[in-house]
Every structure is written in C-alpha cells, then in structure tokens.
Design an enzyme around this catalytic site. Sequence first.
Site, PDB file in Angstrom:
ATOM      1  N   CYS A  52      23.996  37.864  52.547  1.00  0.00           N
ATOM      2  CA  CYS A  52      24.905  37.780  51.405  1.00  0.00           C
ATOM      3  C   CYS A  52      24.431  36.792  50.335  1.00  0.00           C
ATOM      4  O   CYS A  52      24.425  37.101  49.146  1.00  0.00           O
ATOM      5  CB  CYS A  52      26.320  37.461  51.855  1.00  0.00           C
ATOM      6  SG  CYS A  52      26.547  35.831  52.609  1.00  0.00           S
ATOM      7  N   HIS A 105      30.577  33.739  53.591  1.00  0.00           N
ATOM      8  CA  HIS A 105      30.204  34.991  52.927  1.00  0.00           C
ATOM      9  C   HIS A 105      30.449  34.854  51.429  1.00  0.00           C
ATOM     10  O   HIS A 105      31.438  34.254  51.012  1.00  0.00           O
ATOM     11  CB  HIS A 105      31.019  36.157  53.491  1.00  0.00           C
ATOM     12  CG  HIS A 105      30.519  37.501  53.058  1.00  0.00           C
ATOM     13  ND1 HIS A 105      29.286  37.993  53.421  1.00  0.00           N
ATOM     14  CD2 HIS A 105      31.086  38.458  52.280  1.00  0.00           C
ATOM     15  CE1 HIS A 105      29.123  39.201  52.897  1.00  0.00           C
ATOM     16  NE2 HIS A 105      30.209  39.491  52.192  1.00  0.00           N
ATOM     17  N   HIS A 117      28.093  42.923  47.484  1.00  0.00           N
ATOM     18  CA  HIS A 117      27.657  41.958  48.498  1.00  0.00           C
ATOM     19  C   HIS A 117      26.764  42.640  49.520  1.00  0.00           C
ATOM     20  O   HIS A 117      26.701  43.861  49.594  1.00  0.00           O
ATOM     21  CB  HIS A 117      28.868  41.314  49.178  1.00  0.00           C
ATOM     22  CG  HIS A 117      29.755  42.290  49.898  1.00  0.00           C
ATOM     23  ND1 HIS A 117      30.084  42.158  51.220  1.00  0.00           N
ATOM     24  CD2 HIS A 117      30.401  43.415  49.482  1.00  0.00           C
ATOM     25  CE1 HIS A 117      30.891  43.142  51.586  1.00  0.00           C
ATOM     26  NE2 HIS A 117      31.093  43.918  50.541  1.00  0.00           N
TER      27      HIS A 117
END
Length: 164
Positions: A52, A105, A117
């Site tokens: 990510c 994240h 993402h």
Amino acid sequence: MRKASVFLFSLAVLLAFQVGSAFADSKLDQTVDKLIGIDYDYGGTTTSGFDCSGFTGYVFKKLGINLPRSSRDMFSWDQGKKVDRDDLRAGDLVFFNTSGNGVSHVGIYVGNNKFAHAASKGVTITSMSESYYVKRYLGARRIMDTATYEKVATEQEAVEVAVK
C-alpha cells in the site's frame, strides 16, 4: 432510413462518451489508472508489485512529490495536514487500521467516495463506504497545496493537455 438514424445516433453517443473520457482524467487519474491490477507484493515499490505505501509513494513520485516510505510515517508526516472525511478531495491520503495496531494501510482518495490502493488482490479502487474500510478508517492527510492539486488532480489540467 430508421436503421440508419439509429446507427448514426448510437455512433454520436459513443463518440461523445469517448471524447468525454479523454477530457475527464487528471494527471493523478491517469497515473493511477495505469497501475490498476498490478499484483500485491509486501514491501513492493515498483510495477512488479506494490504494497500500500509503495503504491502510494510511487504514484506521488510520478507527480513530483516524495513521501515517507511507510503508511505510519505518512500519517504522522509534518507535511501532511489533517482533513475531515467530509472535506476529502482527490489526492488526499486516507489511512486505515487493518492490523489492529494503529495505522497499517494507506490509499489515495480519488473522488466519488472512492480510494485507490494496493490491497491483497492487487491495485484497485474501493468505495470508502465498504464496511471493512468504514470500521477501520483512521483519518486523512492532505499533502498537496492548492497549486499542486490544481495542476495534478483536477480535470482542468487534463483538458489543457488534451487540447494542445
């Protein structure tokens, strides 16, 4: 005659959508779109595979902005300004707790309540309303000033480029 009219109308509609799509993308959108579907790779920072923060850093580097390497560092980076969820704009970073241990994240808000993402299934665009992410949302940071935002994340720039 009617078949010809229907064909011409259909062709006009198709062309209108094609022209519209050429003008609707910003530099941010174009950069992200090229990466959709690339595999997830823990620690990955290249088009061979992304995690990510590797994906987020790669996109912003293409836009001329260097970010810290980890999602946790991006969240606490002094260059980022906290943004309320209701005030998100394209290019803002959105953060989530997916590990149970704080920021783990990061994604890039792309508008229309969606973010890009690198997820376990690869680079994708996901709704911010998806229950998994709603429960884990921690906040957002704006890292682009207004001039940079207008240059890379608005449709106006793409129109100017397409017209040239």
